[in-house]
Design a protein around this motif. Structure first.
Motif, PDB file in Angstrom:
ATOM      1  N   PRO A  93       0.795  -1.231   0.000  1.00  0.00           N
ATOM      2  CA  PRO A  93       0.000   0.000   0.000  1.00  0.00           C
ATOM      3  C   PRO A  93       0.831   1.287   0.000  1.00  0.00           C
ATOM      4  N   ASN A  94       2.012   1.268   0.646  1.00  0.00           N
ATOM      5  CA  ASN A  94       2.785   2.520   0.719  1.00  0.00           C
ATOM      6  C   ASN A  94       3.644   2.772  -0.507  1.00  0.00           C
ATOM      7  N   HIS A  95       3.597   1.860  -1.462  1.00  0.00           N
ATOM      8  CA  HIS A  95       4.457   1.988  -2.638  1.00  0.00           C
ATOM      9  C   HIS A  95       3.673   2.406  -3.864  1.00  0.00           C
ATOM     10  N   GLN A  96       2.454   2.886  -3.639  1.00  0.00           N
ATOM     11  CA  GLN A  96       1.625   3.134  -4.821  1.00  0.00           C
ATOM     12  C   GLN A  96       2.155   4.260  -5.693  1.00  0.00           C
ATOM     13  N   MET A  97       2.025   4.033  -6.988  1.00  0.00           N
ATOM     14  CA  MET A  97       2.467   5.037  -7.959  1.00  0.00           C
ATOM     15  C   MET A  97       1.533   6.232  -7.915  1.00  0.00           C
ATOM     16  N   THR A  98       2.085   7.396  -8.223  1.00  0.00           N
ATOM     17  CA  THR A  98       1.220   8.583  -8.277  1.00  0.00           C
ATOM     18  C   THR A  98       0.401   8.515  -9.565  1.00  0.00           C
ATOM     19  N   PRO A  99      -0.956   8.570  -9.454  1.00  0.00           N
ATOM     20  CA  PRO A  99      -1.776   8.440 -10.667  1.00  0.00           C
ATOM     21  C   PRO A  99      -1.519   9.570 -11.667  1.00  0.00           C
ATOM     22  N   PRO A 124      12.112  13.405  -3.327  1.00  0.00           N
ATOM     23  CA  PRO A 124      12.765  12.592  -2.290  1.00  0.00           C
ATOM     24  C   PRO A 124      12.043  11.278  -1.987  1.00  0.00           C
ATOM     25  N   ALA A 125      10.898  11.017  -2.653  1.00  0.00           N
ATOM     26  CA  ALA A 125      10.222   9.712  -2.500  1.00  0.00           C
ATOM     27  C   ALA A 125       9.845   9.281  -3.914  1.00  0.00           C
ATOM     28  N   VAL A 126      10.858   9.066  -4.725  1.00  0.00           N
ATOM     29  CA  VAL A 126      10.651   8.991  -6.184  1.00  0.00           C
ATOM     30  C   VAL A 126       9.939   7.710  -6.619  1.00  0.00           C
ATOM     31  N   GLY A 127       9.950   6.664  -5.777  1.00  0.00           N
ATOM     32  CA  GLY A 127       9.225   5.428  -6.107  1.00  0.00           C
ATOM     33  C   GLY A 127       9.623   4.896  -7.477  1.00  0.00           C
ATOM     34  N   THR A 128       8.619   4.664  -8.323  1.00  0.00           N
ATOM     35  CA  THR A 128       8.857   4.152  -9.676  1.00  0.00           C
ATOM     36  C   THR A 128       9.313   5.248 -10.631  1.00  0.00           C
ATOM     37  N   GLY A 129       9.284   6.492 -10.146  1.00  0.00           N
ATOM     38  CA  GLY A 129       9.686   7.620 -10.999  1.00  0.00           C
ATOM     39  C   GLY A 129       8.531   8.176 -11.824  1.00  0.00           C
ATOM     40  N   ASN A 130       7.335   7.582 -11.657  1.00  0.00           N
ATOM     41  CA  ASN A 130       6.235   7.992 -12.546  1.00  0.00           C
ATOM     42  C   ASN A 130       5.908   9.484 -12.409  1.00  0.00           C
ATOM     43  N   LEU A 131       5.823   9.983 -11.168  1.00  0.00           N
ATOM     44  CA  LEU A 131       5.489  11.403 -10.985  1.00  0.00           C
ATOM     45  C   LEU A 131       6.600  12.295 -11.560  1.00  0.00           C
ATOM     46  N   LEU A 132       7.841  11.981 -11.224  1.00  0.00           N
ATOM     47  CA  LEU A 132       8.964  12.808 -11.703  1.00  0.00           C
ATOM     48  C   LEU A 132       9.050  12.779 -13.239  1.00  0.00           C
ATOM     49  N   VAL A 149      15.234  10.207  -4.873  1.00  0.00           N
ATOM     50  CA  VAL A 149      15.748   9.370  -3.783  1.00  0.00           C
ATOM     51  C   VAL A 149      14.642   8.384  -3.414  1.00  0.00           C
ATOM     52  N   GLU A 150      15.037   7.141  -3.159  1.00  0.00           N
ATOM     53  CA  GLU A 150      14.038   6.116  -2.845  1.00  0.00           C
ATOM     54  C   GLU A 150      14.702   5.035  -1.997  1.00  0.00           C
ATOM     55  N   ILE A 151      13.959   4.574  -0.984  1.00  0.00           N
ATOM     56  CA  ILE A 151      14.520   3.577  -0.063  1.00  0.00           C
ATOM     57  C   ILE A 151      14.393   2.156  -0.620  1.00  0.00           C
ATOM     58  N   ASP A 152      13.406   1.920  -1.480  1.00  0.00           N
ATOM     59  CA  ASP A 152      13.139   0.567  -1.991  1.00  0.00           C
ATOM     60  C   ASP A 152      13.948   0.334  -3.268  1.00  0.00           C
ATOM     61  N   LEU A 154      14.000  -2.062  -5.528  1.00  0.00           N
ATOM     62  CA  LEU A 154      13.312  -2.496  -6.759  1.00  0.00           C
ATOM     63  C   LEU A 154      12.618  -1.306  -7.434  1.00  0.00           C
ATOM     64  N   LEU A 155      11.944  -0.477  -6.614  1.00  0.00           N
ATOM     65  CA  LEU A 155      11.271   0.694  -7.203  1.00  0.00           C
ATOM     66  C   LEU A 155      12.303   1.602  -7.865  1.00  0.00           C
ATOM     67  N   LEU A 156      13.439   1.765  -7.199  1.00  0.00           N
ATOM     68  CA  LEU A 156      14.468   2.643  -7.770  1.00  0.00           C
ATOM     69  C   LEU A 156      15.003   2.068  -9.087  1.00  0.00           C
ATOM     70  N   GLN A 175      18.470   5.301  -0.919  1.00  0.00           N
ATOM     71  CA  GLN A 175      18.726   5.470   0.516  1.00  0.00           C
ATOM     72  C   GLN A 175      17.485   5.985   1.231  1.00  0.00           C
ATOM     73  N   ASP A 176      17.552   6.026   2.540  1.00  0.00           N
ATOM     74  CA  ASP A 176      16.510   6.651   3.347  1.00  0.00           C
ATOM     75  C   ASP A 176      16.664   8.165   3.176  1.00  0.00           C
ATOM     76  N   SER A 177      15.635   8.821   2.683  1.00  0.00           N
ATOM     77  CA  SER A 177      15.730  10.264   2.400  1.00  0.00           C
ATOM     78  C   SER A 177      15.843  11.116   3.645  1.00  0.00           C
ATOM     79  N   LEU A 178      15.519  10.513   4.789  1.00  0.00           N
ATOM     80  CA  LEU A 178      15.580  11.321   6.006  1.00  0.00           C
ATOM     81  C   LEU A 178      16.958  11.255   6.673  1.00  0.00           C
TER      82      LEU A 178
HETATM   83  N1  SAM Z   1       5.689   9.364  -6.773  1.00  0.00           N
HETATM   84  C1  SAM Z   1       6.010   7.962  -6.685  1.00  0.00           C
HETATM   85  C2  SAM Z   1       5.702   7.282  -8.022  1.00  0.00           C
HETATM   86  O1  SAM Z   1       5.134   7.904  -8.919  1.00  0.00           O
HETATM   87  O2  SAM Z   1       6.010   6.076  -8.140  1.00  0.00           O
HETATM   88  C3  SAM Z   1       5.236   7.275  -5.569  1.00  0.00           C
HETATM   89  C4  SAM Z   1       5.613   7.729  -4.217  1.00  0.00           C
HETATM   90  S1  SAM Z   1       4.946   6.689  -2.962  1.00  0.00           S
HETATM   91  C5  SAM Z   1       3.470   7.460  -2.535  1.00  0.00           C
HETATM   92  C6  SAM Z   1       6.008   7.050  -1.616  1.00  0.00           C
HETATM   93  C7  SAM Z   1       7.384   6.442  -1.763  1.00  0.00           C
HETATM   94  O3  SAM Z   1       8.183   6.837  -0.655  1.00  0.00           O
HETATM   95  C8  SAM Z   1       7.401   4.918  -1.784  1.00  0.00           C
HETATM   96  O4  SAM Z   1       8.002   4.506  -2.978  1.00  0.00           O
HETATM   97  C9  SAM Z   1       8.271   4.530  -0.577  1.00  0.00           C
HETATM   98  O5  SAM Z   1       9.083   3.391  -0.807  1.00  0.00           O
HETATM   99  C10 SAM Z   1       9.103   5.784  -0.391  1.00  0.00           C
HETATM  100  N2  SAM Z   1       9.651   6.003   0.956  1.00  0.00           N
HETATM  101  C11 SAM Z   1       9.017   5.822   2.139  1.00  0.00           C
HETATM  102  N3  SAM Z   1       9.829   6.142   3.161  1.00  0.00           N
HETATM  103  C12 SAM Z   1      11.007   6.543   2.603  1.00  0.00           C
HETATM  104  C13 SAM Z   1      12.245   7.009   3.139  1.00  0.00           C
HETATM  105  N4  SAM Z   1      12.415   7.138   4.465  1.00  0.00           N
HETATM  106  N5  SAM Z   1      13.233   7.346   2.277  1.00  0.00           N
HETATM  107  C14 SAM Z   1      13.060   7.233   0.935  1.00  0.00           C
HETATM  108  N6  SAM Z   1      11.918   6.786   0.390  1.00  0.00           N
HETATM  109  C15 SAM Z   1      10.894   6.456   1.198  1.00  0.00           C
END
Ligand code: SAM
Length: 328
Positions: A93-99, A124-132, A149-152, A154-156, A175-178
């Motif tokens: 659920p927390n990895h959802q792409m931005t529609p 800083p939460a680039v996920g799959t990169g779809n929004l960017l 930047v993305e912690i996961d 596979l998504l990166l 990495q962890d963006s925080l």
């Molecule tokens: N905009 C992205 C896209 O289009 O795919 C989706 C972003 S999604 C709502 C939030 C993202 O934040 C997830 O991919 C999650 O893995 C990442 N995330 C959560 N905590 C994080 C952290 N501490 N550092 C970096 N990324 C983190």
């Protein structure tokens, strides 16, 4: 005559070759999708360990389609469909792409606020990169350097392979963006904020927006970290939960924003875009304070109607135009 649209044709290639690689590499569909995207970009089958028969099968499909023949937005949309398919098999659920609809609207807003021909954008939460990628493709008349930047991992990987296929210039960090970020300050930030608690209290203690007791809100810390990495006078576009300013920790956030930012606008997105009221979101637009910036005369506040109601959408756009003339 070709019965498929360009997006369908691209999707078919992504999907069918991901299926072959998934079998040949015994991996997940999303892992295979990232591999096939990189193969398409490099125009070769990079998986040396894979059995020859699989290599031949994917290569045959690659030969039938050249990425260079397709517009970047078609590549993004087809890739997005394939990622969505993979995410359905493995729901997080927390990895959802931005529609798309949200990405397109944020691109429009960014185009209005950002006047320069050349600028950098951090997600800083680039996920799959779809929004960017949506923002970078939509504003293709500007020269944009993306940073994600993305912690996961596979998504990166998906974001990396996608950016390559779309030939977008993006620096990506896993990495962890925080944690401390070793990146140059950006002209703009775009971020679909991850919402929830941040488990690392020691790290959170370095932020003004830390909770006095217990875990801090990750989404608050993300706002602060984004502000730290934005140039003075730069703009930030956040997708926020509707309840952001109603939570028990909201007073601290208000105080922080008054001290460091000028709130430009809050636009509530139509509820019909979301599964339920709790998951509904708004767009928050900030400007980082600088010596020569001042707060707008009025904050732009709007409730976005359903995108299907074109007259109501046009009215909001007209209201926004008027706000720009009067407040900026
Ligand atoms: N905009 C992205 C896209 O289009 O795919 C989706 C972003 S999604 C709502 C939030 C993202 O934040 C997830 O991919 C999650 O893995 C990442 N995330 C959560 N905590 C994080 C952290 N501490 N550092 C970096 N990324 C983190």
């Amino acid at each position: 005559m070709n019965e498929f649209s360009p997006i369908e044709k691209l999707f078919k290639t992504f999907d069918e070759t991901a299926d072959i690689l998934q079998e040949g590499l015994s991996c997940t569909y999303l892992e295979a999708l990232a591999e096939t995207a990189e193969n398409l970009f490099q125009e070769q089958v990079l998986q040396e360990e894979m059995d020859e028969s699989y290599k031949k099968r994917v290569w045959k499909k690659y030969e039938e389609m050249k990425l260079a023949d397709y517009p970047k937005e078609d590549i993004r949309k087809a890739y997005q469909l394939a990622i969505l398919k993979g995410m359905k098999e493995n729901v997080q659920p927390n990895h959802q792409m931005t529609p798309d609809s949200i990405g397109l609207f944020i691109s429009y807003l960014m185009g209005k606020f950002m006047k320069a021909e050349e600028f950098s954008v951090l997600d800083p939460a680039v996920g799959t990169g779809n929004l960017l990628m949506t923002v970078m493709n939509q504003l293709s008349d500007r020269s944009i350097a993306g940073v994600g930047v993305e912690i996961d991992d596979l998504l990166l990987k998906l974001a990396y392979a996608g950016a390559n296929m779309m030939e977008q210039s993006v620096q990506l960090y896993n990495q962890d963006s925080l944690e401390p970020l070793f990146i140059d300050p950006a002209d703009a930030v775009v971020c679909d904020l991850p919402v929830g608690y941040y488990p690392n209290d020691v790290r959170a203690a370095d932020y003004e927006l830390k909770a006095e007791e217990g875990h801090s809100y990750a989404h608050h810390l993300f706002i602060e970290q984004s502000m730290i990495h934005t140039k003075p006078g730069g703009y930030l576009f956040f997708l926020i939960p509707n309840g952001l300013f109603d939570s028990p920790l909201a007073p601290g956030l208000h105080k922080y924003l008054q001290k460091h930012a000028h709130i430009q606008g809050v636009i509530q997105l139509p509820l019909s875009m979301f599964k339920n009221q709790q998951s509904a979101k708004s767009i928050l637009i900030l400007q980082k304070q600088a010596e020569d910036t001042k707060a707008p005369k009025q904050v732009f506040l709007a409730n976005m109607p359903s995108m299907k109601n074109s007259q109501a959408v046009e009215n909001i756009m007209a209201k926004l135009e008027k706000w720009f003339q009067e407040s900026k």
